[in-house]
Design a protein around this motif. Structure first.
Motif: not given
Length: 325
Positions: A3-11, A20-26
């Protein structure tokens, strides 16, 4: 932690490497259900009035346009949970406009992939054939799953893009936008189709391209440092010699204007900010000034020009600027 990773990335704005790391991780299957659950919560709680500095009518219009272009089917099923999470992430990001860009893979019958950028961002993508495309702000590029098959590489553009096409003499690269089609084998060029401006243009930096009007079949072959413009109001195609670098500089992180003329600077700014600048007759476009453009806002840049030239920069509307005495 998910939850923390996604919220930090989106906002929060993120550098290219983090994106790039986020797209691979998601897309990774680990914790796939939790990722999808969090993304759906972000979607459900999103209030467009808190996100956009525009009215809700504009928000609905843009979202509707994206849905129409994607041919969204309400009952369409996505193949896997991880891809389903990626699609939700893309949908959340297009509403938040808080990151550089995203990719939507619409897994319907036509298997079309959409590359999309937000209003105040740009993105760099690698196509399946190894070609590179930079999308300017508020732009969309689509290609099908059979992109590199059947002897053709075809994409569809709405907005502005710079292409660095990997050479393949057996598979021409084709860009369709509005009423124009561009054919190349391997080259670097800028293409633009923005409805608000009423023009479509192609500027060649290196190599060779052929520009065709889809209705009249008129064809024009460009050489480097040439620009072809189609004016929708007159139906005419014109070719002129230009400095191509001035039309393509927006792909970088900054622009250094070193003793450059006001006219040349205006061309760079038009594509950096997705605007059009009119230099009035009482202004000398050959005046030379120097400054470095980084992530300044349009208003900040106009104030810099005013201070250096003592001319007045007047914003007529969202897309048009007038420089006058």
């Amino acid at each position: 932690m998910v939850r923390k990773i996604i919220h930090t990335y989106l906002f929060h704005p993120m550098p290219d490497r983090v994106q790039e790391h986020f797209r691979s991780w998601i897309l990774d299957k680990e914790h796939a259900r939790e990722k999808e659950s969090v993304l759906r919560e972000e979607w459900d709680r999103l209030d467009p009035a808190e996100v956009f500095a525009v009215d809700e009518r504009s928000y609905r219009r843009k979202l509707g346009r994206l849905h129409r272009e994607m041919h969204v089917a309400p009952k369409a099923r996505l193949i896997t949970l991880s891809r389903r999470a990626a699609a939700v992430a893309a949908a959340v990001v297009v509403l938040l406009m808080g990151v550089e860009f995203f990719v939507v893979k619409h897994l319907a019958a036509d298997s079309t992939t959409w590359l999309v950028t937000a209003e105040n961002s740009k993105g760099r993508f690698t196509l399946p054939d190894g070609s590179t495309v930079w999308l300017n702000a508020d732009s969309r590029l689509a290609y099908r799953a059979d992109f590199a098959e059947n002897g053709h590489r075809r994409v569809r553009l709405d907005g502005e893009a710079f292409f660095d096409v990997k050479r393949d003499t057996l598979a021409p690269f084709e860009v369709t936008m509005g009423e124009l089609q561009v054919r190349v084998l391997g080259t670097r060029f800028m293409a633009s189709h923005i409805d608000d401006f009423g023009i479509e243009e192609v500027t060649l930096q290196s190599g060779s391209v052929e520009v065709e009007h889809l209705h009249s079949q008129e064809r024009i072959r460009l050489v480097p440092d040439q620009n072809c413009t189609f004016d929708a109001s007159t139906g005419l195609m014109t070719v002129r010699n230009v400095v191509a670098d001035n039309y393509c500089s927006w792909t970088g992180d900054s622009i250094v204007f070193d003793n450059m003329t006001l006219g040349e600077i205006a061309v760079n700014l038009e594509h950096w900010y997705n605007i059009r600048i009119r230099i009035e007759s009482d202004v000398d476009p050959s005046v030379r000034i120097s400054f470095t453009l980084r992530p300044e806002t349009l208003d900040e840049t106009l104030r810099i020009i005013e201070n250096l030239t003592h001319y007045h920069c007047l914003q007529i509307d969202k897309h048009h600027i007038s420089i006058r005495k």
